[in-house]
Scaffold this active site. Sequence first.
Site, PDB file in Angstrom:
ATOM      1  N   ASP A   1       0.861  -1.190   0.000  1.00  0.00           N
ATOM      2  CA  ASP A   1       0.000   0.000   0.000  1.00  0.00           C
ATOM      3  C   ASP A   1       0.895   1.236   0.000  1.00  0.00           C
ATOM      4  OD1 ASP A   1      -2.936  -1.098   0.717  1.00  0.00           O
ATOM      5  OD2 ASP A   1      -1.412  -2.254   1.792  1.00  0.00           O
TER       6      ASP A   1
ATOM      7  N   SER B   1      -9.082  -3.798   8.626  1.00  0.00           N
ATOM      8  CA  SER B   1      -8.916  -4.528   7.378  1.00  0.00           C
ATOM      9  C   SER B   1      -7.735  -5.463   7.504  1.00  0.00           C
ATOM     10  CB  SER B   1      -8.712  -3.540   6.221  1.00  0.00           C
ATOM     11  OG  SER B   1      -8.300  -4.204   5.041  1.00  0.00           O
ATOM     12  N   ASP B   2      -7.541  -6.330   6.492  1.00  0.00           N
ATOM     13  CA  ASP B   2      -6.341  -7.161   6.484  1.00  0.00           C
ATOM     14  C   ASP B   2      -5.111  -6.344   6.121  1.00  0.00           C
ATOM     15  OD1 ASP B   2      -7.356  -6.762   3.948  1.00  0.00           O
ATOM     16  OD2 ASP B   2      -6.493  -8.603   3.147  1.00  0.00           O
ATOM     17  N   HIS B   3      -5.306  -5.121   5.621  1.00  0.00           N
ATOM     18  CA  HIS B   3      -4.190  -4.214   5.349  1.00  0.00           C
ATOM     19  C   HIS B   3      -4.128  -3.145   6.431  1.00  0.00           C
ATOM     20  CE1 HIS B   3      -3.399  -5.111   0.876  1.00  0.00           C
ATOM     21  NE2 HIS B   3      -4.216  -6.035   1.327  1.00  0.00           N
ATOM     22  N   GLU B   4      -2.904  -2.786   6.811  1.00  0.00           N
ATOM     23  CA  GLU B   4      -2.741  -1.660   7.722  1.00  0.00           C
ATOM     24  C   GLU B   4      -2.931  -0.358   6.940  1.00  0.00           C
ATOM     25  OE1 GLU B   4      -2.410  -2.094  10.922  1.00  0.00           O
ATOM     26  OE2 GLU B   4      -2.335  -4.273  10.659  1.00  0.00           O
TER      27      GLU B   4
END
Length: 355
Positions: A184, A216-219
């Site tokens: 990201d 989310s699974d993303h930071e």
Amino acid sequence: MVPTSGVPGGFLTLEGLVCWEKLGEGTQNYFRRLLWASTQLPTPRGGSQGGHELEGLGGFARSRAVLTWGSWLLCPRSPSRQLHAEYCREKDAYLPHRLVQAWELAQFIRHTSKAADVVLLGGDLNMHPEDVGIRLLRGWTGLRDAFAEAAHFEGCEDGCTLIPNNCFTVKSELLPFPLGIRIDYILYKAVSSFTVKCEELKTTTGPAPGMDIPFSDHEAVMATLHIQRQGRSAGATLGTAEPTLVDVVTEARTEVGVGLRAARQQRYSTGRMAVLALLLLLLQALAVLGALAGLAAGQPFPKLSFSLLAFLAIGVLLLATGLHLFHTMEVKMLQGTEEQMRMALRALQERPSDG
């Protein structure tokens, strides 16, 4: 930091949040409020207060900012893109598609940012920092990585945004990367008479405030950018100062060519399957006509078997035809991108001789 209002040389502090994943409406509204609250704009003398526009589309948290500062367009459009995911790094069948997306995004930025002062791009690009796709995107547009440029960083080690400690993450997929991966990004560049500096970059770590699970699974990624106007225009520059750009485009074109050959093979295979299914239907039709004409008198006609076989042939024909059309469009897309890269390479190689 509060910007100086009404001073031509004043600066602007933007703090944006990037976490474009499938989110619920409540989380989407939270991000919207956070981004609204963290965007500060001055009111210049003789100018008007800057405006912003945020959008949430299709269950995804996405943002588009329209920021004006006096008579200058600061950031006409900041598109958020999520490129195709990588499911297997060793045998990445979607690498050519991701490169096509990266190339199209780079072209979009080049052609739409000529009148801009500052370009901001943030999103889940599904590419590692060293991958050819991110090198192509940054090299072709001149965008700078906020993580690499930040004066101060706080968050996950190495700026990783997909980490094993996240309860939504599939641990087995991150076994080769014990610390996680950074996919990201917040990318930026100044085009005209402005300078941009990334003062601070942060990533979330752990559960969301007041919750036991993360968003989310993303930071999430948060950047504080200082944008300051300088005396003269720097002009729009293509990120081709690095001599390695030719090598990057060549590498990307090679990978797209591999995908193009695979797509052509798939198109041929599905087309052949569709032709065979059509021939089977024709043979069945001839057999039925023969039975109706009395050519096979005295023998019972196997209606059930012929019906089942006909339905099977029709199903295979429809499926193969649909796949053939899909791979035909895929070939056209990859072929067009490969041709664009070939022409871009020729332009890059001819540039030194023109000077």
